[in-house]
Design a protein around this motif. Structure first.
Motif, PDB file in Angstrom:
ATOM      1  N   SER A  14       4.413 127.462  -5.257  1.00  0.00           N
ATOM      2  CA  SER A  14       4.616 128.400  -4.147  1.00  0.00           C
ATOM      3  C   SER A  14       6.088 128.577  -3.827  1.00  0.00           C
ATOM      4  O   SER A  14       6.526 129.662  -3.443  1.00  0.00           O
ATOM      5  CB  SER A  14       3.890 127.911  -2.889  1.00  0.00           C
ATOM      6  OG  SER A  14       2.502 127.925  -3.083  1.00  0.00           O
ATOM      7  N   TYR A  15       6.841 127.511  -3.986  1.00  0.00           N
ATOM      8  CA  TYR A  15       8.274 127.574  -3.712  1.00  0.00           C
ATOM      9  C   TYR A  15       8.935 128.661  -4.565  1.00  0.00           C
ATOM     10  O   TYR A  15       9.763 129.420  -4.085  1.00  0.00           O
ATOM     11  CB  TYR A  15       8.927 126.227  -3.984  1.00  0.00           C
ATOM     12  CG  TYR A  15      10.392 126.215  -3.622  1.00  0.00           C
ATOM     13  CD1 TYR A  15      10.801 125.796  -2.364  1.00  0.00           C
ATOM     14  CD2 TYR A  15      11.365 126.662  -4.510  1.00  0.00           C
ATOM     15  CE1 TYR A  15      12.142 125.815  -2.004  1.00  0.00           C
ATOM     16  CE2 TYR A  15      12.700 126.679  -4.164  1.00  0.00           C
ATOM     17  CZ  TYR A  15      13.088 126.255  -2.915  1.00  0.00           C
ATOM     18  OH  TYR A  15      14.404 126.288  -2.559  1.00  0.00           O
ATOM     19  N   SER A  55       8.602 113.299  -5.353  1.00  0.00           N
ATOM     20  CA  SER A  55       7.828 113.160  -6.582  1.00  0.00           C
ATOM     21  C   SER A  55       8.621 113.665  -7.785  1.00  0.00           C
ATOM     22  O   SER A  55       8.616 113.050  -8.859  1.00  0.00           O
ATOM     23  CB  SER A  55       6.520 113.951  -6.440  1.00  0.00           C
ATOM     24  OG  SER A  55       5.812 113.972  -7.635  1.00  0.00           O
ATOM     25  N   GLY A  56       9.309 114.777  -7.603  1.00  0.00           N
ATOM     26  CA  GLY A  56      10.143 115.319  -8.678  1.00  0.00           C
ATOM     27  C   GLY A  56      11.271 114.377  -9.048  1.00  0.00           C
ATOM     28  O   GLY A  56      11.565 114.164 -10.226  1.00  0.00           O
ATOM     29  N   PHE A  57      11.912 113.801  -8.041  1.00  0.00           N
ATOM     30  CA  PHE A  57      12.977 112.826  -8.297  1.00  0.00           C
ATOM     31  C   PHE A  57      12.450 111.655  -9.131  1.00  0.00           C
ATOM     32  O   PHE A  57      13.106 111.213 -10.071  1.00  0.00           O
ATOM     33  CB  PHE A  57      13.566 112.296  -6.983  1.00  0.00           C
ATOM     34  CG  PHE A  57      14.770 113.041  -6.500  1.00  0.00           C
ATOM     35  CD1 PHE A  57      15.973 112.981  -7.183  1.00  0.00           C
ATOM     36  CD2 PHE A  57      14.710 113.800  -5.344  1.00  0.00           C
ATOM     37  CE1 PHE A  57      17.103 113.660  -6.727  1.00  0.00           C
ATOM     38  CE2 PHE A  57      15.818 114.486  -4.873  1.00  0.00           C
ATOM     39  CZ  PHE A  57      17.019 114.416  -5.571  1.00  0.00           C
ATOM     40  N   GLU A  58      11.287 111.146  -8.763  1.00  0.00           N
ATOM     41  CA  GLU A  58      10.720 110.008  -9.498  1.00  0.00           C
ATOM     42  C   GLU A  58      10.577 110.331 -10.979  1.00  0.00           C
ATOM     43  O   GLU A  58      10.922 109.509 -11.839  1.00  0.00           O
ATOM     44  CB  GLU A  58       9.368 109.616  -8.911  1.00  0.00           C
ATOM     45  CG  GLU A  58       9.456 108.949  -7.563  1.00  0.00           C
ATOM     46  CD  GLU A  58       8.093 108.722  -6.918  1.00  0.00           C
ATOM     47  OE1 GLU A  58       7.057 108.822  -7.628  1.00  0.00           O
ATOM     48  OE2 GLU A  58       8.055 108.452  -5.707  1.00  0.00           O
ATOM     49  N   LEU A  88      14.015 119.239 -20.337  1.00  0.00           N
ATOM     50  CA  LEU A  88      13.369 120.557 -20.378  1.00  0.00           C
ATOM     51  C   LEU A  88      11.857 120.435 -20.543  1.00  0.00           C
ATOM     52  O   LEU A  88      11.094 121.187 -19.934  1.00  0.00           O
ATOM     53  CB  LEU A  88      13.968 121.408 -21.500  1.00  0.00           C
ATOM     54  CG  LEU A  88      15.361 121.956 -21.213  1.00  0.00           C
ATOM     55  CD1 LEU A  88      16.026 122.422 -22.507  1.00  0.00           C
ATOM     56  CD2 LEU A  88      15.304 123.088 -20.194  1.00  0.00           C
ATOM     57  N   ARG A  89      11.420 119.509 -21.360  1.00  0.00           N
ATOM     58  CA  ARG A  89       9.964 119.301 -21.521  1.00  0.00           C
ATOM     59  C   ARG A  89       9.344 118.843 -20.209  1.00  0.00           C
ATOM     60  O   ARG A  89       8.241 119.252 -19.854  1.00  0.00           O
ATOM     61  CB  ARG A  89       9.700 118.298 -22.627  1.00  0.00           C
ATOM     62  CG  ARG A  89       9.892 118.901 -23.994  1.00  0.00           C
ATOM     63  CD  ARG A  89       9.482 117.975 -25.103  1.00  0.00           C
ATOM     64  NE  ARG A  89       9.687 118.650 -26.384  1.00  0.00           N
ATOM     65  CZ  ARG A  89      10.066 118.048 -27.477  1.00  0.00           C
ATOM     66  NH1 ARG A  89      10.257 116.732 -27.492  1.00  0.00           N
ATOM     67  NH2 ARG A  89      10.237 118.726 -28.591  1.00  0.00           N
ATOM     68  N   LEU A  90      10.049 117.970 -19.502  1.00  0.00           N
ATOM     69  CA  LEU A  90       9.552 117.543 -18.196  1.00  0.00           C
ATOM     70  C   LEU A  90       9.466 118.745 -17.262  1.00  0.00           C
ATOM     71  O   LEU A  90       8.446 118.961 -16.608  1.00  0.00           O
ATOM     72  CB  LEU A  90      10.464 116.466 -17.601  1.00  0.00           C
ATOM     73  CG  LEU A  90      10.143 116.048 -16.162  1.00  0.00           C
ATOM     74  CD1 LEU A  90       8.751 115.426 -16.062  1.00  0.00           C
ATOM     75  CD2 LEU A  90      11.209 115.109 -15.635  1.00  0.00           C
ATOM     76  N   TRP A  91      10.531 119.521 -17.187  1.00  0.00           N
ATOM     77  CA  TRP A  91      10.536 120.685 -16.304  1.00  0.00           C
ATOM     78  C   TRP A  91       9.430 121.665 -16.659  1.00  0.00           C
ATOM     79  O   TRP A  91       8.827 122.280 -15.793  1.00  0.00           O
ATOM     80  CB  TRP A  91      11.867 121.407 -16.371  1.00  0.00           C
ATOM     81  CG  TRP A  91      13.027 120.670 -15.810  1.00  0.00           C
ATOM     82  CD1 TRP A  91      13.023 119.473 -15.139  1.00  0.00           C
ATOM     83  CD2 TRP A  91      14.386 121.079 -15.876  1.00  0.00           C
ATOM     84  NE1 TRP A  91      14.299 119.127 -14.785  1.00  0.00           N
ATOM     85  CE2 TRP A  91      15.157 120.088 -15.225  1.00  0.00           C
ATOM     86  CE3 TRP A  91      15.033 122.176 -16.422  1.00  0.00           C
ATOM     87  CZ2 TRP A  91      16.543 120.176 -15.104  1.00  0.00           C
ATOM     88  CZ3 TRP A  91      16.405 122.269 -16.301  1.00  0.00           C
ATOM     89  CH2 TRP A  91      17.146 121.279 -15.648  1.00  0.00           C
ATOM     90  N   LEU A  99      12.280 121.604  -9.704  1.00  0.00           N
ATOM     91  CA  LEU A  99      12.749 121.967  -8.375  1.00  0.00           C
ATOM     92  C   LEU A  99      13.898 121.063  -7.914  1.00  0.00           C
ATOM     93  O   LEU A  99      14.815 121.520  -7.224  1.00  0.00           O
ATOM     94  CB  LEU A  99      11.586 121.909  -7.386  1.00  0.00           C
ATOM     95  CG  LEU A  99      11.770 122.583  -6.043  1.00  0.00           C
ATOM     96  CD1 LEU A  99      12.174 124.039  -6.196  1.00  0.00           C
ATOM     97  CD2 LEU A  99      10.491 122.484  -5.236  1.00  0.00           C
ATOM     98  N   VAL A 100      13.887 119.795  -8.325  1.00  0.00           N
ATOM     99  CA  VAL A 100      14.982 118.872  -7.975  1.00  0.00           C
ATOM    100  C   VAL A 100      16.314 119.427  -8.465  1.00  0.00           C
ATOM    101  O   VAL A 100      17.301 119.467  -7.723  1.00  0.00           O
ATOM    102  CB  VAL A 100      14.729 117.474  -8.591  1.00  0.00           C
ATOM    103  CG1 VAL A 100      15.974 116.601  -8.522  1.00  0.00           C
ATOM    104  CG2 VAL A 100      13.551 116.796  -7.901  1.00  0.00           C
TER     105      VAL A 100
END
Length: 181
Positions: A14-15, A55-58, A88-91, A99-100
């Motif tokens: 949504s962001y 959560s994204g930071f983790e 990039l794979r994580l993103w 988003l981080v």
């Protein structure tokens, strides 16, 4: 736990559609949950965004930690390329992790001042400085590398495109850091 993860995933998505100005009702509707259910976990949007970022930071911290552990076994440029690919794979699979970095590029402008300073400090200490140290770069090369990656991945999220050419973007990011053309 599953419901919380569902809420966080929808909030991250949504962001991108709303530029961060989504409402808890929007998240509930998109997640297929009642407003009261989402409100039970997150009584306001700021707490929800805080958890999305946490959560994204983790996830991002796991990637840099894993990369730092193996980085000594690869030649320098190969290390950075592998890191770019892993990030990039994580993103690609986790909008919260992306988003981080996207918000870091914007200096976490959408957050309240207290949260903004905390997020900036966490980003610098746990993600940026370790990357800079491992890459052995003290100039703005890391900024350029991350800008290429954030920009290209942003096109992926904002266009709703599921295809992300990770290898090509990683090579472009490497050009930014090695100053090759």
């Amino acid at each position: 736990m599953q419901r919380r993860e569902q809420i966080l995933d929808v909030a991250a998505s949504s962001y991108f559609r709303t530029g961060g100005s989504f409402d808890i009702r929007d998240v509930a509707r998109e997640a297929g949950l009642g407003y009261g259910t989402v409100y039970h976990y997150y009584p306001n949007r700021h707490l929800l965004i805080e958890d999305v970022l946490g959560s994204g930071f983790e996830q991002c911290e796991k990637v840099i930690s894993k990369w730092a552990d193996i980085s000594g076994s690869l030649p320098d440029n190969r290390q950075l390329l592998e890191y770019c690919i892993a990030l990039l794979r994580l993103w690609q699979s986790d909008a919260r992790a992306y988003l981080v970095y996207k918000m870091a590029a914007e200096h976490y402008a959408g957050l309240p001042e207290r949260d903004r300073q905390h997020a900036k400090r966490r980003f610098m200490e746990r993600l940026y400085v370790p990357l800079q140290s491992i890459a052995q770069c003290e100039d703005d090369s890391i900024d350029h590398m991350l800008a290429v990656m954030v920009g290209c991945c942003g096109l992926h999220y904002y266009a709703g495109n599921s295809d992300l050419n990770v290898d090509r973007i990683a090579r472009l990011a490497m050009q930014a850091i090695t100053k090759e053309s």
